[in-house]
Design a protein around this motif. Structure first.
Motif, PDB file in Angstrom:
ATOM      1  N   THR A  41       0.829  -1.192   0.000  1.00 12.49           N
ATOM      2  CA  THR A  41       0.000   0.000   0.000  1.00 12.49           C
ATOM      3  C   THR A  41       0.868   1.248   0.000  1.00 12.49           C
ATOM      4  O   THR A  41       1.969   1.251   0.546  1.00 12.49           O
ATOM      5  CB  THR A  41      -0.928   0.039   1.229  1.00 12.49           C
ATOM      6  OG1 THR A  41      -0.123  -0.007   2.400  1.00 12.49           O
ATOM      7  CG2 THR A  41      -1.894  -1.131   1.225  1.00 12.49           C
ATOM      8  N   VAL A  42       0.357   2.288  -0.605  1.00 13.72           N
ATOM      9  CA  VAL A  42       1.047   3.564  -0.618  1.00 13.72           C
ATOM     10  C   VAL A  42       0.845   4.212   0.740  1.00 13.72           C
ATOM     11  O   VAL A  42      -0.290   4.311   1.215  1.00 13.72           O
ATOM     12  CB  VAL A  42       0.475   4.466  -1.740  1.00 13.72           C
ATOM     13  CG1 VAL A  42       1.105   5.828  -1.716  1.00 13.72           C
ATOM     14  CG2 VAL A  42       0.659   3.800  -3.089  1.00 13.72           C
ATOM     15  N   PRO A  43       1.918   4.666   1.388  1.00  9.90           N
ATOM     16  CA  PRO A  43       1.755   5.291   2.708  1.00  9.90           C
ATOM     17  C   PRO A  43       0.857   6.514   2.632  1.00  9.90           C
ATOM     18  O   PRO A  43       1.001   7.352   1.755  1.00  9.90           O
ATOM     19  CB  PRO A  43       3.184   5.703   3.084  1.00  9.90           C
ATOM     20  CG  PRO A  43       4.081   4.900   2.214  1.00  9.90           C
ATOM     21  CD  PRO A  43       3.304   4.599   0.979  1.00  9.90           C
ATOM     22  N   GLY A  44      -0.099   6.601   3.523  1.00  9.13           N
ATOM     23  CA  GLY A  44      -0.993   7.749   3.572  1.00  9.13           C
ATOM     24  C   GLY A  44      -2.197   7.670   2.648  1.00  9.13           C
ATOM     25  O   GLY A  44      -3.048   8.554   2.684  1.00  9.13           O
ATOM     26  N   ALA A  45      -2.276   6.645   1.813  1.00  9.76           N
ATOM     27  CA  ALA A  45      -3.388   6.549   0.867  1.00  9.76           C
ATOM     28  C   ALA A  45      -4.718   6.393   1.598  1.00  9.76           C
ATOM     29  O   ALA A  45      -5.721   6.986   1.203  1.00  9.76           O
ATOM     30  CB  ALA A  45      -3.173   5.392  -0.098  1.00  9.76           C
ATOM     31  N   ASP A  46      -4.730   5.602   2.661  1.00  6.75           N
ATOM     32  CA  ASP A  46      -5.971   5.391   3.397  1.00  6.75           C
ATOM     33  C   ASP A  46      -6.481   6.685   4.034  1.00  6.75           C
ATOM     34  O   ASP A  46      -7.674   6.936   4.057  1.00  6.75           O
ATOM     35  CB  ASP A  46      -5.791   4.323   4.467  1.00  6.75           C
ATOM     36  CG  ASP A  46      -5.622   2.941   3.872  1.00  6.75           C
ATOM     37  OD1 ASP A  46      -6.084   2.728   2.734  1.00  6.75           O
ATOM     38  OD2 ASP A  46      -5.030   2.089   4.537  1.00  6.75           O
ATOM     39  N   GLN A  47      -5.563   7.509   4.536  1.00  6.56           N
ATOM     40  CA  GLN A  47      -5.996   8.771   5.145  1.00  6.56           C
ATOM     41  C   GLN A  47      -6.607   9.699   4.093  1.00  6.56           C
ATOM     42  O   GLN A  47      -7.586  10.385   4.362  1.00  6.56           O
ATOM     43  CB  GLN A  47      -4.825   9.500   5.828  1.00  6.56           C
ATOM     44  CG  GLN A  47      -4.337   8.821   7.077  1.00  6.56           C
ATOM     45  CD  GLN A  47      -3.143   7.925   6.816  1.00  6.56           C
ATOM     46  OE1 GLN A  47      -2.598   7.920   5.723  1.00  6.56           O
ATOM     47  NE2 GLN A  47      -2.736   7.165   7.813  1.00  6.56           N
ATOM     48  N   VAL A  48      -6.044   9.706   2.898  1.00  8.42           N
ATOM     49  CA  VAL A  48      -6.573  10.551   1.823  1.00  8.42           C
ATOM     50  C   VAL A  48      -7.965  10.075   1.431  1.00  8.42           C
ATOM     51  O   VAL A  48      -8.894  10.877   1.299  1.00  8.42           O
ATOM     52  CB  VAL A  48      -5.629  10.535   0.599  1.00  8.42           C
ATOM     53  CG1 VAL A  48      -6.254  11.240  -0.575  1.00  8.42           C
ATOM     54  CG2 VAL A  48      -4.298  11.154   0.956  1.00  8.42           C
ATOM     55  N   ILE A  49      -8.119   8.771   1.282  1.00  6.94           N
ATOM     56  CA  ILE A  49      -9.417   8.218   0.911  1.00  6.94           C
ATOM     57  C   ILE A  49     -10.448   8.521   1.990  1.00  6.94           C
ATOM     58  O   ILE A  49     -11.569   8.937   1.697  1.00  6.94           O
ATOM     59  CB  ILE A  49      -9.308   6.702   0.643  1.00  6.94           C
ATOM     60  CG1 ILE A  49      -8.484   6.467  -0.629  1.00  6.94           C
ATOM     61  CG2 ILE A  49     -10.682   6.068   0.524  1.00  6.94           C
ATOM     62  CD1 ILE A  49      -8.110   5.034  -0.859  1.00  6.94           C
TER      63      ILE A  49
END
Length: 96
Positions: A41-49
């Protein structure tokens, strides 16, 4: 009526582009790792989503996805007719 169909057809490439970009993004974010079946997973992708999710009414998306393509085009045509009516009313109000 023809202008509505032309407008719907002009929006189609944008729709396809958005889906293509979403699929590419999903492949990048959930790309399989060489070390097994774990997903990279790309770091920080979940927070952006999650940040975007709070501003999106997903019930409207689900509702729209339940419709057939024809029903979606009918909704689009009604929206286009409404927009034309608003423009016409605005021009009449300005001229008075």
């Amino acid at each position: 009526m023809i202008s509505v169909v032309k407008r719907a057809c002009s929006l189609w490439p944008q729709f396809v582009l958005r889906i293509t970009l979403r699929l590419r993004y999903n492949r990048c974010v959930k790309q399989p790792n060489n070390k097994g079946s774990q997903a990279h997973t790309v770091p920080g992708a979940d927070q952006v989503i999650e940040a975007y999710k709070k501003d999106v009414d997903r019930t409207l998306i689900r509702e729209n996805l339940r419709l057939t393509v024809d029903e979606r085009f009918q909704q689009l045509m009604k929206l286009q007719e409404f927009a034309e009516e608003l423009r016409r009313a605005g021009k009449e109000a300005e001229s008075q």
